[in-house]
Write a protein that holds these residues in place. Sequence first.
Motif, PDB file in Angstrom:
ATOM      1  N   PHE A 105      -4.714  14.556  -6.222  1.00 48.01           N
ATOM      2  CA  PHE A 105      -5.829  13.817  -5.648  1.00 48.01           C
ATOM      3  C   PHE A 105      -5.953  12.495  -6.398  1.00 48.01           C
ATOM      4  N   VAL A 106      -6.107  11.410  -5.663  1.00 49.30           N
ATOM      5  CA  VAL A 106      -6.189  10.084  -6.260  1.00 49.30           C
ATOM      6  C   VAL A 106      -7.492   9.431  -5.797  1.00 49.30           C
ATOM      7  N   ALA A 107      -8.393   9.165  -6.735  1.00 50.98           N
ATOM      8  CA  ALA A 107      -9.627   8.438  -6.414  1.00 50.98           C
ATOM      9  C   ALA A 107      -9.213   7.006  -6.103  1.00 50.98           C
ATOM     10  N   GLY A 117       3.051   7.416  -4.819  1.00 51.37           N
ATOM     11  CA  GLY A 117       3.623   6.869  -6.046  1.00 51.37           C
ATOM     12  C   GLY A 117       2.867   7.319  -7.286  1.00 51.37           C
ATOM     13  N   VAL A 118       1.548   7.430  -7.173  1.00 55.56           N
ATOM     14  CA  VAL A 118       0.733   7.903  -8.292  1.00 55.56           C
ATOM     15  C   VAL A 118       1.073   9.359  -8.597  1.00 55.56           C
ATOM     16  N   ARG A 138       4.609  19.175  -1.804  1.00 50.90           N
ATOM     17  CA  ARG A 138       3.544  18.395  -2.412  1.00 50.90           C
ATOM     18  C   ARG A 138       2.636  17.757  -1.381  1.00 50.90           C
ATOM     19  N   SER A 139       1.399  17.557  -1.785  1.00 56.49           N
ATOM     20  CA  SER A 139       0.462  16.723  -1.046  1.00 56.49           C
ATOM     21  C   SER A 139      -0.100  15.687  -2.008  1.00 56.49           C
ATOM     22  N   ALA A 140      -0.256  14.458  -1.537  1.00 54.72           N
ATOM     23  CA  ALA A 140      -0.869  13.381  -2.314  1.00 54.72           C
ATOM     24  C   ALA A 140      -2.022  12.844  -1.477  1.00 54.72           C
ATOM     25  N   VAL A 141      -3.237  13.070  -1.949  1.00 52.29           N
ATOM     26  CA  VAL A 141      -4.419  12.830  -1.130  1.00 52.29           C
ATOM     27  C   VAL A 141      -5.314  11.780  -1.777  1.00 52.29           C
ATOM     28  N   GLY A 142      -5.691  10.777  -1.011  1.00 54.02           N
ATOM     29  CA  GLY A 142      -6.666   9.794  -1.470  1.00 54.02           C
ATOM     30  C   GLY A 142      -8.068  10.288  -1.202  1.00 54.02           C
ATOM     31  N   VAL A 143      -8.929  10.171  -2.211  1.00 53.17           N
ATOM     32  CA  VAL A 143     -10.321  10.615  -2.084  1.00 53.17           C
ATOM     33  C   VAL A 143     -11.242   9.517  -2.608  1.00 53.17           C
ATOM     34  N   SER A 144     -12.521   9.611  -2.251  1.00 54.74           N
ATOM     35  CA  SER A 144     -13.460   8.566  -2.670  1.00 54.74           C
ATOM     36  C   SER A 144     -13.889   8.703  -4.123  1.00 54.74           C
ATOM     37  N   PRO A 151      -9.646   9.153 -12.296  1.00 51.09           N
ATOM     38  CA  PRO A 151      -8.803   8.525 -11.282  1.00 51.09           C
ATOM     39  C   PRO A 151      -7.874   9.499 -10.559  1.00 51.09           C
ATOM     40  N   VAL A 152      -7.496  10.604 -11.231  1.00 56.59           N
ATOM     41  CA  VAL A 152      -6.563  11.561 -10.635  1.00 56.59           C
ATOM     42  C   VAL A 152      -6.952  12.992 -10.997  1.00 56.59           C
TER      43      VAL A 152
END
Length: 161
Positions: A105-107, A117-118, A138-144, A151-152
């Motif tokens: 998860f990436v804030a 990439g993160v 894998r899953s790479a998810v952007g969150v608020s 940050p992660v």
Amino acid sequence: METASNQGTSRIEARLAELGLSLPPVAAPVAAYVPAVISGNHVYTSGQLPFIEGKLTATGKVGAGVSAEDAKSMAATAAINALAALKSVIGDLDRVTRIVKVVGFVASDPSFTGQPGVVNGASELLGEVFGEAGIHARSAVGVSVLPLDSPVEVELVAEFQ
């Protein structure tokens, strides 16, 4: 000939040491959960933040105050923390036969689209440590926002014997 396991250090922990890394103590939960649980021959970790010595080195959104490069490094740190949680329930990381899945998860700032990439920070570290057994879905998810304004956050599923 003595093996690393006979000396109290697993092959995986020896590999971490070769990379200049070591497992930290398991991070204390910040809410009502446990760091990892076993179900069958899988371990599911709770989401792990990139704590170093119990503290976040940065807070905020990736793409607005936190660089993608710094966040990638933090994802690797969160993966190390997930490995510590994994070890806490199976006792020896040499028992891991495969890292099955990673969720990162990436804030993110609303304009940031580089989540994959993160999260590569975690994925690349697991590949370096476990070799072929570290290749995973894998899953790479952007969150608020994430807990403590991290940050992660990284969680993983591992198969073990």
